[in-house]
Design an enzyme around this catalytic site. Sequence first.
Site, mmCIF file in Angstrom:
data_model
loop_
_atom_site.group_PDB
_atom_site.id
_atom_site.type_symbol
_atom_site.label_atom_id
_atom_site.label_comp_id
_atom_site.label_asym_id
_atom_site.label_seq_id
_atom_site.Cartn_x
_atom_site.Cartn_y
_atom_site.Cartn_z
ATOM 1 N N SER A 144 42.658 -7.683 -27.327
ATOM 2 C CA SER A 144 41.348 -7.782 -27.992
ATOM 3 C C SER A 144 40.539 -8.922 -27.393
ATOM 4 O O SER A 144 39.326 -8.802 -27.195
ATOM 5 C CB SER A 144 41.526 -8.019 -29.496
ATOM 6 O OG SER A 144 42.168 -6.929 -30.090
ATOM 7 N N HIS A 197 46.430 -0.770 -28.914
ATOM 8 C CA HIS A 197 46.852 -0.708 -30.320
ATOM 9 C C HIS A 197 46.951 0.747 -30.774
ATOM 10 O O HIS A 197 47.913 1.143 -31.427
ATOM 11 C CB HIS A 197 45.836 -1.393 -31.242
ATOM 12 C CG HIS A 197 45.670 -2.871 -31.033
ATOM 13 N ND1 HIS A 197 44.439 -3.469 -30.962
ATOM 14 C CD2 HIS A 197 46.576 -3.868 -30.911
ATOM 15 C CE1 HIS A 197 44.593 -4.784 -30.808
ATOM 16 N NE2 HIS A 197 45.873 -5.042 -30.767
#
Length: 162
Positions: free
Chosen positions: A128, A17
């Site tokens: 994640s 990210h």
Amino acid sequence: MKIAIYPGSFDPITNGHLDIIRRSSKLFDKVIVGVLVNVDKKGLFNIEERVELIERVVSDLPNVQIKSFHGLLIDFMREEECKILIKGLRNVTDFDYEYQMAQMNKKLDNDVETLFMMADGEYSYISSSSVKQVGKFNGNIRGLIPDSIVDDFEVKIKDLRG
Ligand code: ADP
């Protein structure tokens, strides 16, 4: 002023990210990281914590702002007067999903453009959820998430280990 929104769950922010945020911040005057509030899904970190962790790791990027939103992304974009959406692409699975989302968002607001940024090869396997999976079973998550949030992650993930 060219503004772009980079939306996601960021539970927690990963190095993948962060790479997309850094690269986007060079291309736009302002990048808003939109942290999606999903009332149906309890995450590892709550929304305020996710925002705080992202703020910490982008503190050297003055043109990046972090905001949370719920409901339709298109409505959030209207509120922010932003027409550009950034998405990261890791693989064809991301592509299939994101292509459908991009078309739906276009249908909802014809002025919105979705731009795809290819994941850096070094980070393209990171998600994640996989970081949480590794952490839950005591695996080494260094290098997967920013160093400055590793301690926060370890504290939270301990609860999941039982
Ligand atoms: P995750 O899939 O890790 O839970 P999110 O749902 O929060 O992440 O994803 C937000 C955005 O970031 C999506 O556009 C997603 O494709 C992108 N993204 C997620 N992980 C990476 C990565 N490792 N490299 C590049 N882009 C990524």
